[in-house]
Design a protein around this motif. Sequence first.
Motif, PDB file in Angstrom:
ATOM      1  N   PHE A  21      -0.541   7.156  -0.919  1.00 35.91           N
ATOM      2  CA  PHE A  21      -1.869   7.619  -1.313  1.00 35.91           C
ATOM      3  C   PHE A  21      -2.948   6.614  -0.919  1.00 35.91           C
ATOM      4  N   ASP A  22      -2.619   5.326  -1.025  1.00 34.69           N
ATOM      5  CA  ASP A  22      -3.596   4.316  -0.610  1.00 34.69           C
ATOM      6  C   ASP A  22      -3.850   4.397   0.896  1.00 34.69           C
ATOM      7  N   ARG A  23      -2.773   4.568   1.660  1.00 35.43           N
ATOM      8  CA  ARG A  23      -2.942   4.689   3.119  1.00 35.43           C
ATOM      9  C   ARG A  23      -3.723   5.951   3.476  1.00 35.43           C
ATOM     10  N   LEU A  24      -3.393   7.070   2.796  1.00 32.11           N
ATOM     11  CA  LEU A  24      -4.106   8.320   3.054  1.00 32.11           C
ATOM     12  C   LEU A  24      -5.569   8.199   2.659  1.00 32.11           C
ATOM     13  N   ASN A  25      -5.816   7.522   1.554  1.00 32.56           N
ATOM     14  CA  ASN A  25      -7.179   7.289   1.103  1.00 32.56           C
ATOM     15  C   ASN A  25      -7.959   6.476   2.132  1.00 32.56           C
ATOM     16  N   THR A  26      -7.351   5.425   2.642  1.00 30.89           N
ATOM     17  CA  THR A  26      -8.007   4.595   3.657  1.00 30.89           C
ATOM     18  C   THR A  26      -8.285   5.407   4.915  1.00 30.89           C
ATOM     19  N   TRP A  27      -7.312   6.208   5.326  1.00 35.41           N
ATOM     20  CA  TRP A  27      -7.474   7.017   6.548  1.00 35.41           C
ATOM     21  C   TRP A  27      -8.617   8.016   6.369  1.00 35.41           C
ATOM     22  N   LEU A  28      -8.636   8.719   5.204  1.00 34.99           N
ATOM     23  CA  LEU A  28      -9.703   9.693   4.961  1.00 34.99           C
ATOM     24  C   LEU A  28     -11.075   9.019   4.905  1.00 34.99           C
ATOM     25  N   THR A  29     -11.130   7.851   4.283  1.00 34.87           N
ATOM     26  CA  THR A  29     -12.403   7.141   4.189  1.00 34.87           C
ATOM     27  C   THR A  29     -12.905   6.767   5.578  1.00 34.87           C
ATOM     28  N   ASN A  30     -12.015   6.296   6.426  1.00 33.81           N
ATOM     29  CA  ASN A  30     -12.410   5.920   7.781  1.00 33.81           C
ATOM     30  C   ASN A  30     -12.730   7.145   8.622  1.00 33.81           C
ATOM     31  N   ARG A  31     -11.947   8.187   8.462  1.00 32.71           N
ATOM     32  CA  ARG A  31     -12.120   9.386   9.279  1.00 32.71           C
ATOM     33  C   ARG A  31     -13.407  10.131   8.924  1.00 32.71           C
ATOM     34  N   ALA A  42       0.858  -1.185   0.000  1.00 30.78           N
ATOM     35  CA  ALA A  42       0.000   0.000   0.000  1.00 30.78           C
ATOM     36  C   ALA A  42       0.892   1.233   0.000  1.00 30.78           C
ATOM     37  N   GLY A  43       0.711   2.097  -0.991  1.00 30.72           N
ATOM     38  CA  GLY A  43       1.484   3.329  -1.086  1.00 30.72           C
ATOM     39  C   GLY A  43       0.924   4.393  -0.150  1.00 30.72           C
ATOM     40  N   GLU A  58     -15.917   8.833   7.300  1.00 28.77           N
ATOM     41  CA  GLU A  58     -17.000   7.859   7.224  1.00 28.77           C
ATOM     42  C   GLU A  58     -17.695   7.907   5.868  1.00 28.77           C
ATOM     43  N   LEU A  59     -16.883   7.826   4.823  1.00 27.48           N
ATOM     44  CA  LEU A  59     -17.430   7.797   3.465  1.00 27.48           C
ATOM     45  C   LEU A  59     -17.861   6.376   3.156  1.00 27.48           C
ATOM     46  N   GLY A  60     -18.957   6.248   2.471  1.00 27.00           N
ATOM     47  CA  GLY A  60     -19.451   4.915   2.128  1.00 27.00           C
ATOM     48  C   GLY A  60     -18.544   4.237   1.116  1.00 27.00           C
ATOM     49  N   ASP A  61     -18.278   4.902   0.025  1.00 29.20           N
ATOM     50  CA  ASP A  61     -17.381   4.350  -0.990  1.00 29.20           C
ATOM     51  C   ASP A  61     -16.005   4.966  -0.797  1.00 29.20           C
ATOM     52  N   LYS A  62     -14.995   4.227  -1.162  1.00 33.66           N
ATOM     53  CA  LYS A  62     -13.644   4.757  -1.032  1.00 33.66           C
ATOM     54  C   LYS A  62     -13.416   5.830  -2.095  1.00 33.66           C
ATOM     55  N   LEU A  63     -12.621   6.828  -1.725  1.00 35.87           N
ATOM     56  CA  LEU A  63     -12.218   7.823  -2.716  1.00 35.87           C
ATOM     57  C   LEU A  63     -11.256   7.162  -3.690  1.00 35.87           C
ATOM     58  N   PRO A  64     -11.408   7.389  -4.949  1.00 34.77           N
ATOM     59  CA  PRO A  64     -10.418   6.844  -5.878  1.00 34.77           C
ATOM     60  C   PRO A  64      -9.061   7.491  -5.627  1.00 34.77           C
ATOM     61  N   THR A  65      -8.013   6.704  -5.722  1.00 32.43           N
ATOM     62  CA  THR A  65      -6.665   7.211  -5.444  1.00 32.43           C
ATOM     63  C   THR A  65      -6.292   8.325  -6.402  1.00 32.43           C
ATOM     64  N   GLU A  66      -6.728   8.238  -7.635  1.00 31.11           N
ATOM     65  CA  GLU A  66      -6.424   9.291  -8.608  1.00 31.11           C
ATOM     66  C   GLU A  66      -7.054  10.615  -8.182  1.00 31.11           C
ATOM     67  N   THR A  67      -8.266  10.561  -7.661  1.00 32.72           N
ATOM     68  CA  THR A  67      -8.918  11.778  -7.182  1.00 32.72           C
ATOM     69  C   THR A  67      -8.148  12.363  -6.013  1.00 32.72           C
ATOM     70  N   LEU A  68      -7.700  11.500  -5.125  1.00 28.04           N
ATOM     71  CA  LEU A  68      -6.922  11.955  -3.974  1.00 28.04           C
ATOM     72  C   LEU A  68      -5.612  12.596  -4.427  1.00 28.04           C
ATOM     73  N   LYS A  69      -4.965  12.026  -5.436  1.00 24.85           N
ATOM     74  CA  LYS A  69      -3.727  12.611  -5.956  1.00 24.85           C
ATOM     75  C   LYS A  69      -3.982  14.000  -6.520  1.00 24.85           C
ATOM     76  N   ARG A  70      -5.114  14.144  -7.228  1.00 25.24           N
ATOM     77  CA  ARG A  70      -5.431  15.455  -7.799  1.00 25.24           C
ATOM     78  C   ARG A  70      -5.733  16.479  -6.707  1.00 25.24           C
ATOM     79  N   ILE A  71      -6.435  16.050  -5.664  1.00 25.82           N
ATOM     80  CA  ILE A  71      -6.750  16.962  -4.557  1.00 25.82           C
ATOM     81  C   ILE A  71      -5.467  17.430  -3.888  1.00 25.82           C
ATOM     82  N   ILE A  72      -4.549  16.516  -3.655  1.00 27.37           N
ATOM     83  CA  ILE A  72      -3.270  16.887  -3.030  1.00 27.37           C
ATOM     84  C   ILE A  72      -2.483  17.799  -3.954  1.00 27.37           C
ATOM     85  N   TRP A  73      -2.486  17.530  -5.260  1.00 32.93           N
ATOM     86  CA  TRP A  73      -1.762  18.367  -6.217  1.00 32.93           C
ATOM     87  C   TRP A  73      -2.322  19.792  -6.222  1.00 32.93           C
TER      88      TRP A  73
END
Length: 125
Positions: free
Chosen positions: A24-34, A21-22, A36-51
Amino acid sequence: MATNTFRDRPEPAVPKAPRKAGIFDRLNTWLTNRLELGDKLPTETLKRIIWVGVLGIFYIYVQHNYESFIKKIDKARNDMEEKRAAYISQKSRYMFASKQSEIAKRLIDNGLEENITPPTKIVVK
């Protein structure tokens, strides 16, 4: 006569190791849990948000430096104008003090007077 050719041999199947798990995957998992999103954020979307966040921070940094640079220029301009005014007034005082009439007034205190008689011309024959 036949020519030599290579045979197509199938490659042996090597099981791939599970992907780690890279960040972004770990950050995605943390954000999803924190959040409480039903579906996981796509990693590409997370990369764009960080960019976009990094670009925003860079923009703020550049603006801050630009404003401080403008303040330095204004301060230098004010200092230059003050020094220019001081130079002009000092030059004016010097020009006034170097006039013959002003020098004569100051030399009277030392006992020197202005010569009233014109100089005589000496002619050698």
